[in-house]
Design a protein around this motif. Structure first.
Motif, PDB file in Angstrom:
ATOM      1  N   GLU A   1      -7.456  -5.088  -3.562  1.00 50.09           N
ATOM      2  CA  GLU A   1      -8.422  -3.868  -3.074  1.00 50.09           C
ATOM      3  C   GLU A   1      -8.787  -4.284  -1.659  1.00 50.09           C
ATOM      4  O   GLU A   1      -8.941  -3.383  -0.909  1.00 50.09           O
ATOM      5  CB  GLU A   1      -9.426  -3.901  -4.243  1.00 50.09           C
ATOM      6  N   TYR A   2      -8.927  -5.491  -1.305  1.00 50.64           N
ATOM      7  CA  TYR A   2      -9.655  -5.837  -0.124  1.00 50.64           C
ATOM      8  C   TYR A   2      -8.303  -5.676   0.952  1.00 50.64           C
ATOM      9  O   TYR A   2      -8.682  -5.065   1.920  1.00 50.64           O
ATOM     10  CB  TYR A   2      -9.796  -7.454  -0.034  1.00 50.64           C
ATOM     11  N   ARG A   3      -6.905  -5.945   0.513  1.00 50.80           N
ATOM     12  CA  ARG A   3      -6.041  -5.396   1.493  1.00 50.80           C
ATOM     13  C   ARG A   3      -6.199  -4.179   1.760  1.00 50.80           C
ATOM     14  O   ARG A   3      -5.813  -3.529   2.847  1.00 50.80           O
ATOM     15  CB  ARG A   3      -4.845  -5.932   0.757  1.00 50.80           C
ATOM     16  N   SER A   4      -6.385  -3.376   0.792  1.00 49.85           N
ATOM     17  CA  SER A   4      -6.453  -1.958   0.945  1.00 49.85           C
ATOM     18  C   SER A   4      -7.510  -1.206   1.735  1.00 49.85           C
ATOM     19  O   SER A   4      -7.456  -0.491   2.886  1.00 49.85           O
ATOM     20  CB  SER A   4      -6.590  -1.094  -0.484  1.00 49.85           C
ATOM     21  N   SER A   5      -8.767  -2.102   1.616  1.00 48.38           N
ATOM     22  CA  SER A   5      -9.679  -1.973   2.705  1.00 48.38           C
ATOM     23  C   SER A   5      -9.527  -2.229   4.220  1.00 48.38           C
ATOM     24  O   SER A   5     -10.032  -1.606   4.961  1.00 48.38           O
ATOM     25  CB  SER A   5     -10.975  -2.497   2.341  1.00 48.38           C
ATOM     26  N   ILE A   6      -8.677  -3.036   4.332  1.00 45.28           N
ATOM     27  CA  ILE A   6      -8.242  -3.461   5.572  1.00 45.28           C
ATOM     28  C   ILE A   6      -7.413  -2.447   6.119  1.00 45.28           C
ATOM     29  O   ILE A   6      -7.533  -1.937   7.521  1.00 45.28           O
ATOM     30  CB  ILE A   6      -7.358  -4.925   5.640  1.00 45.28           C
ATOM     31  N   ASP A   7      -6.471  -1.926   5.442  1.00 49.82           N
ATOM     32  CA  ASP A   7      -5.667  -0.600   5.847  1.00 49.82           C
ATOM     33  C   ASP A   7      -6.696   0.424   6.073  1.00 49.82           C
ATOM     34  O   ASP A   7      -6.186   1.212   7.233  1.00 49.82           O
ATOM     35  CB  ASP A   7      -4.526  -0.438   4.692  1.00 49.82           C
ATOM     36  N   ASN A   8      -7.616   0.604   5.377  1.00 46.44           N
ATOM     37  CA  ASN A   8      -8.475   1.691   5.946  1.00 46.44           C
ATOM     38  C   ASN A   8      -9.113   1.293   7.185  1.00 46.44           C
ATOM     39  O   ASN A   8      -9.458   2.114   8.085  1.00 46.44           O
ATOM     40  CB  ASN A   8      -9.576   1.979   4.915  1.00 46.44           C
TER      41      ASN A   8
END
Length: 170
Positions: free
Chosen positions: A7-14
């Motif tokens: 999920e943190y990796r996804s927030s980085i993409d955002n």
């Protein structure tokens, strides 16, 4: 822990999508590479202990947080420059020089310390904020003095008018 890391990796993409105009391609590449290393690690270590996931997230957070702090400082410099442009006529020459000097110094520091730690960017941001806040407080104080002087002038004019009216009656 594995889900939280993903999920943190996804927030980085955002974050990268939102900040695409303010992050250099070099910094974007660093985040992307760190994210890929993390995803590769996740694929190879699906059964790792919680500490392994926490360590991977910490490494990724350090890279991202450093770049976020750098980006925030760059944005702040730009916004301060815009504000100062609007206030040029209202600022003293001393305050103009001081603000230009601080922004120029901060931008020079950014160029010379592009790979500094997060704490370095945060400290520079705070130092620039302190200068800007002092200038704003000084400006606000001068405005308050000017308003007080105007109020006193108006009160004196009213009093003079009252005295003149009284003298006419005598």
């Amino acid at each position: 822990a594995q889900k939280a890391l993903a999920e943190y990796r996804s927030s980085i993409d955002n974050f990268l999508k939102e900040a695409q105009d303010t992050i250099s391609s070099d910094d974007r590449d660093k985040i992307d590479q760190a994210g890929r290393r993390t995803l590769d690690w996740l694929e190879k270590n699906t059964n790792a202990e919680k500490n392994g996931f926490v360590k991977q997230r910490t490494v990724l957070e350090e890279i991202v947080d450093r770049i976020k702090a750098k980006s925030a400082l760059q944005k702040y410099c730009s916004s301060v420059e815009e504000i100062l442009q609007k206030l040029q006529k209202k600022m003293s020459s001393e305050d103009k020089a001081k603000s230009r000097q601080e922004i120029t110094g901060t931008r020079r520091w950014l160029q010379n310390n592009a790979t500094a730690a997060k704490d370095g960017f945060v400290a520079k941001h705070t130092a620039l904020e302190d200068v800007v806040n002092r200038i704003e407080a000084k400006s606000a104080g001068e405005k308050a003095k000017s308003a007080a002087a105007e109020n006193a002038k108006h009160a004196l004019a009213q009093y003079c008018s009252l005295v003149q009216d009284l003298l006419k009656e005598l």
